[in-house]
Design an enzyme around this catalytic site. Structure first.
Site, mmCIF file in Angstrom:
data_model
loop_
_atom_site.group_PDB
_atom_site.id
_atom_site.type_symbol
_atom_site.label_atom_id
_atom_site.label_comp_id
_atom_site.label_asym_id
_atom_site.label_seq_id
_atom_site.Cartn_x
_atom_site.Cartn_y
_atom_site.Cartn_z
ATOM 1 N N LYS A 1 0.803 -1.170 -0.110
ATOM 2 C CA LYS A 1 0.059 -0.055 -0.067
ATOM 3 C C LYS A 1 0.859 1.358 0.174
ATOM 4 O O LYS A 1 1.802 1.598 0.822
ATOM 5 C CB LYS A 1 -0.850 -0.008 1.391
ATOM 6 C CG LYS A 1 -1.929 1.195 1.509
ATOM 7 C CD LYS A 1 -2.940 1.024 2.418
ATOM 8 C CE LYS A 1 -3.523 2.445 2.594
ATOM 9 N NZ LYS A 1 -4.624 2.300 3.455
ATOM 10 N N ARG B 113 -10.733 10.151 2.029
ATOM 11 C CA ARG B 113 -10.641 10.941 3.530
ATOM 12 C C ARG B 113 -11.686 11.655 3.589
ATOM 13 O O ARG B 113 -12.108 12.131 4.775
ATOM 14 C CB ARG B 113 -9.083 11.185 3.544
ATOM 15 C CG ARG B 113 -8.013 10.106 3.366
ATOM 16 C CD ARG B 113 -6.462 10.640 3.527
ATOM 17 N NE ARG B 113 -5.685 9.764 3.426
ATOM 18 C CZ ARG B 113 -4.399 9.914 3.102
ATOM 19 N NH1 ARG B 113 -3.912 10.913 3.043
ATOM 20 N NH2 ARG B 113 -3.663 8.591 2.954
ATOM 21 N N LYS C 7 1.261 10.060 5.587
ATOM 22 C CA LYS C 7 1.541 8.579 6.248
ATOM 23 C C LYS C 7 2.886 7.921 5.661
ATOM 24 O O LYS C 7 2.942 6.732 5.351
ATOM 25 C CB LYS C 7 0.161 7.967 5.592
ATOM 26 C CG LYS C 7 -0.873 8.457 6.300
ATOM 27 C CD LYS C 7 -2.039 7.600 6.193
ATOM 28 C CE LYS C 7 -3.478 8.075 6.825
ATOM 29 N NZ LYS C 7 -4.592 7.219 6.743
ATOM 30 N N GLU D 114 7.404 -6.495 1.155
ATOM 31 C CA GLU D 114 6.321 -6.437 1.786
ATOM 32 C C GLU D 114 5.446 -7.530 1.549
ATOM 33 O O GLU D 114 4.773 -8.126 2.573
ATOM 34 C CB GLU D 114 5.591 -5.185 1.462
ATOM 35 C CG GLU D 114 6.241 -3.904 1.813
ATOM 36 C CD GLU D 114 6.117 -3.633 3.515
ATOM 37 O OE1 GLU D 114 5.269 -4.511 4.111
ATOM 38 O OE2 GLU D 114 6.494 -2.621 4.092
ATOM 39 N N LYS E 179 -2.279 -1.433 -3.685
ATOM 40 C CA LYS E 179 -3.187 -0.417 -3.705
ATOM 41 C C LYS E 179 -2.306 0.812 -3.816
ATOM 42 O O LYS E 179 -1.129 1.188 -3.096
ATOM 43 C CB LYS E 179 -3.950 -0.430 -2.448
ATOM 44 C CG LYS E 179 -4.740 0.896 -2.124
ATOM 45 C CD LYS E 179 -5.290 0.691 -0.669
ATOM 46 C CE LYS E 179 -5.977 1.873 -0.317
ATOM 47 N NZ LYS E 179 -6.550 1.927 1.044
ATOM 48 N N SER F 175 -10.267 5.615 -4.592
ATOM 49 C CA SER F 175 -11.322 6.604 -4.552
ATOM 50 C C SER F 175 -11.071 7.901 -5.783
ATOM 51 O O SER F 175 -11.706 8.237 -6.372
ATOM 52 C CB SER F 175 -11.628 7.312 -3.216
ATOM 53 O OG SER F 175 -10.345 7.778 -2.602
ATOM 54 N N TYR G 265 -15.197 1.165 -6.763
ATOM 55 C CA TYR G 265 -16.477 1.762 -6.506
ATOM 56 C C TYR G 265 -17.290 1.570 -7.646
ATOM 57 O O TYR G 265 -18.514 2.075 -7.502
ATOM 58 C CB TYR G 265 -16.061 3.224 -6.207
ATOM 59 C CG TYR G 265 -15.283 3.600 -4.805
ATOM 60 C CD1 TYR G 265 -15.791 3.462 -3.521
ATOM 61 C CD2 TYR G 265 -13.934 3.403 -5.158
ATOM 62 C CE1 TYR G 265 -15.008 3.409 -2.642
ATOM 63 C CE2 TYR G 265 -13.153 3.623 -3.861
ATOM 64 C CZ TYR G 265 -13.578 3.627 -2.846
ATOM 65 O OH TYR G 265 -12.742 3.574 -1.763
HETATM 66 C C1 PBG Z 1 -7.514 3.335 5.753
HETATM 67 C C2 PBG Z 1 -7.726 3.287 4.428
HETATM 68 C C3 PBG Z 1 -7.607 4.377 3.412
HETATM 69 C C4 PBG Z 1 -8.006 3.631 2.239
HETATM 70 C C5 PBG Z 1 -8.237 2.508 2.307
HETATM 71 N N1 PBG Z 1 -8.297 2.300 4.052
HETATM 72 C C6 PBG Z 1 -7.076 5.443 3.310
HETATM 73 C C7 PBG Z 1 -5.517 5.932 3.560
HETATM 74 O O1 PBG Z 1 -4.810 4.695 4.095
HETATM 75 O O2 PBG Z 1 -5.562 6.917 3.905
HETATM 76 C C8 PBG Z 1 -8.188 4.370 0.775
HETATM 77 C C9 PBG Z 1 -9.232 3.920 -0.031
HETATM 78 C C10 PBG Z 1 -9.518 4.759 -1.234
HETATM 79 O O3 PBG Z 1 -8.885 5.643 -1.367
HETATM 80 O O4 PBG Z 1 -10.576 4.586 -2.004
HETATM 81 N N2 PBG Z 1 -6.346 3.053 6.165
#
Ligand code: PBG
Length: 330
Positions: free
Chosen positions: A196, A206, A223, A239, A254, A280, A319
């Site tokens: 990720k 978010r 992050k 990972e 992701k 998203s 989505y």
């Molecule tokens: C939470 C999480 C996130 C997403 C899925 N789980 C946001 C992030 O890591 O900040 C993002 C999913 C998306 O953007 O569709 N840890």
């Protein structure tokens, strides 16, 4: 002109194209993320995700029934936690009566065949919008893993099929496996967000959960100390292999579209199912272009999903799950 073989022969008619097609999408390829809020009768469109909604649990049950009826077999729920329940250590995350736990119970009760993969990370519950616990200005890995293990056990207790750690702490898959063995939850699987990336494409998500990292002194503003650097490819393999060794049943890459090379490399080296998350921001880009008439929305959706599968995804969190399934069902 003499050509030994003419490659266009295999593209001449739609029937020929069909018999030589290498990748075919089905609704069971999709997992639908769903956003849950407290209340009754609540259905609100997310401004940066046109056509996508946050639902209260009563309406979500209807939505999940519809997803099941079009052939979708998995959902990944995300909850919007009330601000007054947030703290630094994420206490609400393992409340047996928390919104996530109630969501798991109600959905499993109403549609038992629908697979639920619950997000495990502290960000919806954190006053700082971080996936982990902050200590002395940094994210404390081991204390976070303890909290996430409690969270996982509470999801298992609520009846989840797979927990899906999206936090990128080290060692959490092993900790969950051990806790599941010790607490008679050995039927619960782990789908780990293994590779990720620290991506800007999570922006609309978010917004949906009001979970962006806060801008405060002594608090990391992004992050990047736990999510991966978009510049790195070999690290994704490391990972992923680590998570599989720790006991992950499935792994995820992701985001998806800007990371198809990673998806393919991961697919080539592992034997477990690989998921990809069309996040998203990817959804938002396609919807925005379609709304402006700059792209054909339906075709962009289907092509993006097909290409994610071709790159190596066994399961795609998207989505577009419902809309794409409807099109595939004809
Ligand atoms: C939470 C999480 C996130 C997403 C899925 N789980 C946001 C992030 O890591 O900040 C993002 C999913 C998306 O953007 O569709 N840890």
């Amino acid at each position: 002109m003499f050509l030994h073989r003419r490659n266009r022969t295999l593209r001449r008619t739609e029937s020929i194209r069909q018999i030589v097609r290498e990748t075919v999408l089905t609704p069971a390829d999709f997992m639908a993320p769903v956003f849950v809020v407290e209340g009754k009768g609540e259905k609100h469109e997310i401004p940066s995700m046109p056509g996508y909604y946050r639902y209260s649990l009563d309406l979500l049950v209807q939505e999940v029934k519809e997803l099941y009826s079009v052939g979708v077999r998995a959902i990944n729920p995300y909850v919007k936690c009330d601000d007054d329940l947030k703290d630094n250590i994420g206490t609400e995350a393992w409340n047996p009566n928390g919104l996530m736990q109630r969501t798991i119970k109600e959905i499993k009760n109403a549609i038992p065949q629908m697979i639920i993969m619950s997000d495990v990370a502290l960000d919806p519950y954190s006053i700082y919008g971080h996936d982990g616990i902050i200590k002395d200005g940094h994210i404390d890995n081991d204390q976070t893993v303890d909290a996430l293990t409690k969270m996982s056990l509470s999801h298992a207790e609520a009846g989840v099929d797979f927990v899906a750690p999206s936090d990128m702490m080290d060692g959490r898959v092993a900790a969950f496996r051990k806790a599941f063995e010790e607490n008679n939850y050995n039927h619960v699987g782990i789908m780990s967000y293994a590779a990720k990336y620290a991506s800007c494409f999570y922006g609309p998500f978010r917004d949906a959960l009001d979970s962006a990292p806060v801008d405060l002194q002594n608090i990391p503003k992004d992050k990047k100390t736990y999510q991966m650097d978009p510049a790195n490819r070999r690290e994704a393999i490391k990972e992923t292999l680590d998570d599989i060794e720790e006991g992950a049943d499935m792994v995820m890459v992701k985001p998806a579209m800007a990371y198809l090379d990673i998806l393919r490399e991961v697919r080539n080296v592992v034997d477990v199912p690989v998921c990809a998350y069309q996040v998203s921001g990817e959804y938002a880009m396609i919807q925005a272009a379609a709304q402006n008439g700059w792209l054909d929305g339906e075709r962009s959706m289907m092509e993006s999903l097909l290409c994610i599968k071709r790159a190596g995804a066994d399961l795609i969190s998207t989505y577009f799950a419902k809309e794409a399934s409807k099109i595939l069902n004809g």
